[in-house]
Design a protein around this motif. Structure first.
Motif, PDB file in Angstrom:
ATOM      1  N   ASP A  54       0.845  -0.987  -0.188  1.00 31.22           N
ATOM      2  CA  ASP A  54       0.441   0.213   0.118  1.00 31.22           C
ATOM      3  C   ASP A  54       0.818   1.855   0.092  1.00 31.22           C
ATOM      4  O   ASP A  54       0.732   2.595  -0.666  1.00 31.22           O
ATOM      5  N   LEU A  55       2.115   1.396   0.397  1.00 29.72           N
ATOM      6  CA  LEU A  55       2.696   2.485   0.814  1.00 29.72           C
ATOM      7  C   LEU A  55       4.172   2.299  -0.533  1.00 29.72           C
ATOM      8  O   LEU A  55       5.015   3.515  -0.178  1.00 29.72           O
ATOM      9  N   ASP A  56       3.974   1.405  -1.460  1.00 26.61           N
ATOM     10  CA  ASP A  56       4.859   0.983  -1.920  1.00 26.61           C
ATOM     11  C   ASP A  56       6.081   1.056  -1.496  1.00 26.61           C
ATOM     12  O   ASP A  56       7.098   1.782  -2.340  1.00 26.61           O
ATOM     13  N   GLU A  57       6.282   0.684  -0.793  1.00 25.84           N
ATOM     14  CA  GLU A  57       7.595  -0.099  -0.600  1.00 25.84           C
ATOM     15  C   GLU A  57       8.155  -1.205  -0.685  1.00 25.84           C
ATOM     16  O   GLU A  57       7.418  -2.038  -1.555  1.00 25.84           O
ATOM     17  N   ALA A  58       9.171  -1.773  -0.842  1.00 23.17           N
ATOM     18  CA  ALA A  58      10.258  -2.877  -1.579  1.00 23.17           C
ATOM     19  C   ALA A  58       9.082  -3.906  -0.444  1.00 23.17           C
ATOM     20  O   ALA A  58       8.878  -3.906   0.793  1.00 23.17           O
ATOM     21  N   VAL A  59       9.203  -5.137  -0.835  1.00 24.94           N
ATOM     22  CA  VAL A  59       9.132  -6.252  -0.752  1.00 24.94           C
ATOM     23  C   VAL A  59       9.613  -7.173  -0.369  1.00 24.94           C
ATOM     24  O   VAL A  59      10.584  -7.379  -1.270  1.00 24.94           O
ATOM     25  N   PRO A  60      10.432  -7.547   0.910  1.00 29.27           N
ATOM     26  CA  PRO A  60      11.914  -8.199   0.931  1.00 29.27           C
ATOM     27  C   PRO A  60      11.376  -9.533   0.443  1.00 29.27           C
ATOM     28  O   PRO A  60      10.029  -9.836   0.712  1.00 29.27           O
ATOM     29  N   TRP A  61      12.647 -10.059  -0.217  1.00 32.42           N
ATOM     30  CA  TRP A  61      12.738 -11.149  -0.911  1.00 32.42           C
ATOM     31  C   TRP A  61      12.860 -12.016   0.778  1.00 32.42           C
ATOM     32  O   TRP A  61      13.388 -12.071   1.632  1.00 32.42           O
ATOM     33  N   PRO A  62      11.927 -13.263   0.585  1.00 30.98           N
ATOM     34  CA  PRO A  62      11.823 -13.880   1.540  1.00 30.98           C
ATOM     35  C   PRO A  62      13.848 -15.316   1.128  1.00 30.98           C
ATOM     36  O   PRO A  62      14.341 -15.852   0.292  1.00 30.98           O
ATOM     37  N   SER A  63      14.284 -15.650   2.601  1.00 30.86           N
ATOM     38  CA  SER A  63      15.221 -15.970   3.066  1.00 30.86           C
ATOM     39  C   SER A  63      14.908 -17.403   2.945  1.00 30.86           C
ATOM     40  O   SER A  63      13.951 -17.460   3.300  1.00 30.86           O
ATOM     41  N   PRO A  64      16.348 -18.329   2.814  1.00 30.84           N
ATOM     42  CA  PRO A  64      15.394 -19.431   2.975  1.00 30.84           C
ATOM     43  C   PRO A  64      15.897 -20.027   4.564  1.00 30.84           C
ATOM     44  O   PRO A  64      16.353 -19.113   5.111  1.00 30.84           O
ATOM     45  N   ILE A  65      14.865 -20.963   5.058  1.00 36.87           N
ATOM     46  CA  ILE A  65      14.694 -21.811   5.763  1.00 36.87           C
ATOM     47  C   ILE A  65      16.116 -22.005   6.904  1.00 36.87           C
ATOM     48  O   ILE A  65      16.893 -22.913   6.038  1.00 36.87           O
ATOM     49  N   ARG A  66      16.114 -21.654   7.605  1.00 37.30           N
ATOM     50  CA  ARG A  66      17.780 -22.197   8.861  1.00 37.30           C
ATOM     51  C   ARG A  66      17.085 -22.850   9.951  1.00 37.30           C
ATOM     52  O   ARG A  66      15.912 -22.990  10.108  1.00 37.30           O
ATOM     53  N   VAL A  67      18.093 -23.981  10.308  1.00 32.82           N
ATOM     54  CA  VAL A  67      17.935 -24.855  11.022  1.00 32.82           C
ATOM     55  C   VAL A  67      16.517 -24.071  12.270  1.00 32.82           C
ATOM     56  O   VAL A  67      16.810 -23.203  12.845  1.00 32.82           O
TER      57      VAL A  67
END
Length: 90
Positions: A54-67
């Motif tokens: 809604d605020l036209d902000e960047a959406v973070p790309w998901p990082s790989p899952i860690r243990v």
């Protein structure tokens, strides 16, 4: 493409579980048990991601899952809003 983010559940100081997400630092919630904590994490994730959009902000790309982390996906409604966004960058 389905988007999901890694969250970490930690025992709460007064019981239950505290949930955080390293990719979405705004996501901070809790639940009285594991299931409720993950459900609340999904609800808060929806709010955080919709706010970014809604605020036209960047959406973070998901990082790989860690243990020790769990995968949580936003609702189908938010998934549908994210698909065009992530298709631009994939």
């Amino acid at each position: 493409m389905e988007v999901g983010y890694a969250v970490r559940l930690a025992p709460g100081f007064l019981g239950g579980y505290f949930v955080t997400c390293r990719d979405l630092p705004e996501l901070c919630t809790h639940g009285v048990n594991w299931t409720e904590a993950l459900l609340r994490a999904s609800e808060v994730m929806d709010l955080v991601l919709r706010t970014h959009l809604d605020l036209d902000e960047a959406v973070p790309w998901p990082s790989p899952i860690r243990v020790g982390e769990q995968l949580v996906k936003p609702s189908e409604t938010v998934q549908s809003l994210l698909r065009p966004y992530f298709s631009l960058f994939s």
